[in-house]
Design an enzyme around this catalytic site. Sequence first.
Site, short mmCIF file in Angstrom:
data_model
loop_
_atom_site.label_atom_id
_atom_site.label_comp_id
_atom_site.label_asym_id
_atom_site.label_seq_id
_atom_site.Cartn_x
_atom_site.Cartn_y
_atom_site.Cartn_z
N ASP A 1 1.17 -1.18 -0.01
CA ASP A 1 -0.30 -0.04 -0.08
C ASP A 1 1.40 1.00 -0.32
O ASP A 1 0.29 2.24 0.58
CB ASP A 1 -0.82 -0.20 1.44
CG ASP A 1 -2.10 -0.64 1.19
OD1 ASP A 1 -2.51 -1.08 -0.68
OD2 ASP A 1 -2.62 -1.09 2.28
N ASP B 1 -7.00 -7.57 13.48
CA ASP B 1 -7.02 -9.14 14.09
C ASP B 1 -7.57 -10.10 14.97
O ASP B 1 -7.75 -10.90 15.30
CB ASP B 1 -5.43 -9.66 14.13
CG ASP B 1 -4.73 -8.54 15.23
OD1 ASP B 1 -5.25 -7.28 15.73
OD2 ASP B 1 -3.45 -8.26 15.45
#
Length: 496
Positions: free
Chosen positions: A136, A252
Site C-alpha cells: 500500500d 486481528d
Amino acid sequence: MEGLSGTNIVYNTFYETRDDITEQFGIMWGQIKAPLIVPLLRISVFLCLVMSVMLFVERVYMFVVITLLKVFGKKPQKKYKWEPLKDDVELANSSYPMVLVQIPMYNEKEVYQLSIGAACGLSWPSDRIIVQVLDDSTDPITKNLVEIECQRWANKGINIKYEVRDNRNGYKAGALKEGLKHSYVKQCDFVGIFDADFQPEPDFLWQTIPFLVHNHELSLVQARWKYGTAGVWRIAAIDEAGGWKDRTTVEDMDLAVRASLKGWKFLFLGSVKVKNELPSTLKAYRYQQHRWSCGPANLFRKMCMEIIRNKKVSLWKKVHVIYSFFFVRKVVAHIVTFVFYVVVLPATVLVPEVEVPKWGAVYIPAIITLLNAVGTPRSLHLLVFWILFENVMSLHRTKATFIGLLEAGRVNEWIVTEKLGDALKLKSATKAFKKHRMRLGDRIHLLEFAAGAYLFFCGCYDIAFGTNHYFLYLFIQAFAFLIVGFGYVGTFVPNS
C-alpha cells in the site's frame, strides 16, 4: 531616602497584594472543598478501589491459571493431534496443503528486504506455497524498490505475487481482505500473515501447519514473537467469521473474537518464535499504544451486544469475553492506573479529609506488580523503571481508551509504526536519533508535562503540610512524567 521609601512602598504593596490573593484563594478553596471536592473525591476513591479489586482478582485468576497450565498442562503436541507431514509417493507434493503467505506493507523502505527474504526463505514444497506482498506504499521510490525485490525472488523460482491497489481503504485489514479475493487464493487452505518487520524461521510452516491439518476445529495456530504473536489462519475460518473488517484498528482481534463466537478454537505455540522489531522511538511507541488501547475499547463498544445475542456460545464464555477479556483487561486496566495513581491518590494530599486504605494504595498494586513481573524474571532489575514508565504511558492509554469507547476524534487513525530494519546498526541508528531530536514538536508532550507539574505540586504540598507522606512517590513519578513531557525519552534501544 525618598527613593528608598518608594521602594519600600512598592515592596509592601506587592506582598500585601500577594497575601490578599492567597487569603482569597484560601477562602474560596474552603468554601468549595467541603460541599463539592470532598464528596467527589470520596466517590472517585471508591470507584478506583472497586476497579483495583477487579483488576487484582483478574490478575490472581490469570496467575493461577497460567501456573496450573505450566505445572499440569499438556504440551500442544500431546493435547492436539500432531505428526509431521510426510511425502506421498503417489500424490507427490499435492499431498501437502497449499499455503498463502501474506506480507502487508506501507512505505517499509527499511525492512521490506528482510520480510520478503524471510517469507521467501520458508521451507515448504515450492509448488505449494504462494508469497503475496500487499504493498500500500504511497512513496513511489519505496514502491519501486519493493516491486524490484519481488521480481528478484520471482527470477529465483519463488512463486511470489506483488499486489497493489489504488487506495488504502481499511488500511491493513483492507489490504488483507483484498489479498484474499485474488483467483489464485482459492486453491489455498491456509494463510500465514506477517507484518513487514517479521522474520519467521525457515521451519515455521513445518511446525505450525500440521496442527491445522490434523485438528479441523482449530482456526488459528499462533506463534510467539520474540515480543508478541504471529500465526497461520485456516482460510475457511476467516470466511465463516465474516472475513477481515476495517471497523477498528485491531483487525486481528476483531477477526479472532468473531471466529471464537463461531466455535473455532485457537492454539498458541510459545515454543515457536518469530523475530520482529520493537518501536524505535517514543513517538512510534505512543502511536502503537494508542492503536492498541483505542482499538480494543472501540471493538468492545461495537461487539458487546453482538456477543450477548450470540446463541452458539455458552453464558460463561460470554461473561469471560465481555467482562474479563474486554472490560477488565482492555478498559479498567488502563483507566485505573492513570486515574487512581496519577490523579486521585495525589489529590488526597490536598484533601486530607479523604483517606485511601493502605490495602488499596499499597498492597493491591504491589501484588499486581509482582504478578506481572513473575512472567519476566530476567527483567526484575528494571521493575521500578517499568512501573514509572507504565504510569506515564497510562495517560496516553487512558485517553485512547476513552476515544475508543466514545468513538471520537482519532478512533480509526492508523499510523504505521516506524521501523529501522538494517538501520539498527549504530551509525544509522545515530542518524535516526539525531533526526528525531531536531523535531521540537515531537519532543514536547503537554499532557505529560501538565501531569508532572501536578504531581510535583502535590509532592511539595505534602512536604509542607505533612498530610499523607506520599511525597517520595509523587516526586519520583513527577520526574518520570516531566522527562517524557520534555521529550528526553526520545529513542529506545531497538531489538530485532
